[in-house]
Design a protein around this motif. Structure first.
Motif: not given
Length: 280
Positions: A210-233
């Motif tokens: 799982l990756t979270a390239a800048e601007g990806s939906p996963l990265a954006e959601v993670a940033a909104r919650h102050g979480a890591t991409p793995n936590q969002v996944a």
């Protein structure tokens, strides 16, 4: 919903722990010092994991032994799940073996390593195409009648195979590969939802892909919650369906803490909509 009752009887917290990374899927022998593996297992339970998923070929044999070393005698409410039917004879050398005598021997060996008389959930690790499914499941049903298995699960099946299995005996769970980026098992998930079966997604974090390239939906959601991409996944799995019981594995205490914190992450409808197209 933070809990799920497997087969309507075994209530577990939906975010559990898988032991595959304690030994490593491709490793032969120890991957971690045993005391480190024991520490991770005990901390997983301290953090609320009540479902521990393992298999006889992790190590092989070592993961089950580590579970017993770390957690036996098992506390009330702790559910152990293991698997049989795939035999390892060397590093990355795997053989499917669903012959009745072999399945019985593998199950009884798992009981000895786990130090239990009954395993809560015993999963057929792969369907053996050379053995009638009725013979494979019939053996597990016999073991259930004998009190050695409480519930039967399947690993890596198609909707058609699951439907056939349910005509042979009661099935409590399915374990297929499924994560935010790999949703090929959606039809199986839908069948599990319809029948109230637990779905334990393996590689819930894409085996590290799982990756979270800048601007990806996963990265954006993670940033909104102050979480890591793995936590969002992981949170996405918990929000995606009430029958999903992810059991992410790790040999790192820090990574374990990160994973377990995902249970408290609350995704919004907006988050879920943004993540809906992440697989593309």
């Amino acid at each position: 919903m933070t809990t799920f009752a497997i087969a309507g009887r075994l209530t577990v917290n939906r975010l559990g722990y898988g032991t595959g990374q304690l030994t490593g899927f491709g490793y032969w022998g120890e991957r971690l010092p045993p005391e480190d593996a024991v520490a991770v297992l005990r901390r997983a339970v301290e953090r609320g994991a009540t479902l521990i998923d393992t298999a006889d070929n992790y190590g092989p044999d070592l993961a089950e032994e580590l579970v017993a070393r770390a957690l036996h005698p098992y506390g009330d409410g702790l559910v152990l799940a293991t698997k049989g039917g795939v035999i390892r004879t060397g590093p990355n050398v795997w053989h499917i073996d669903g012959r009745p005598a072999s399945l019985r021997a593998r199950c009884e060996a798992s009981l000895r390593r786990l130090r239990v008389e009954t395993v809560d959930l015993y999963q057929l690790h792969r369907i053996d195409p050379e053995v009638p499914l009725a013979d494979q499941l019939g053996t597990l049903a016999e073991l259930r009648t004998e009190g050695k298995i409480r519930h039967i699960g399947l690993d890596t099946v198609t909707p058609e195979e699951l439907a056939e299995a349910m005509t042979i005996t009661e099935i409590a769970s399915v374990q297929n590969r499924y994560n935010l980026l790999d949703r090929d098992s959606e039809p199986v998930l839908e069948l599990c939802e319809a029948r109230g079966l637990a779905f334990l997604p393996w590689f819930p974090l894409g085996n590290g892909k799982l990756t979270a390239a800048e601007g990806s939906p996963l990265a954006e959601v993670a940033a909104r919650h102050g979480a890591t991409p793995n936590q969002v996944a992981l949170a996405w799995l918990l929000h995606r369906s009430p029958v999903l019981l992810p059991t992410p594995g790790t040999g790192s205490l820090a990574h374990l803490e990160e994973n377990m914190d995902a249970a408290a992450l609350r995704l919004t409808d907006q988050d879920m909509e943004a993540l809906a197209g992440a697989a593309a």
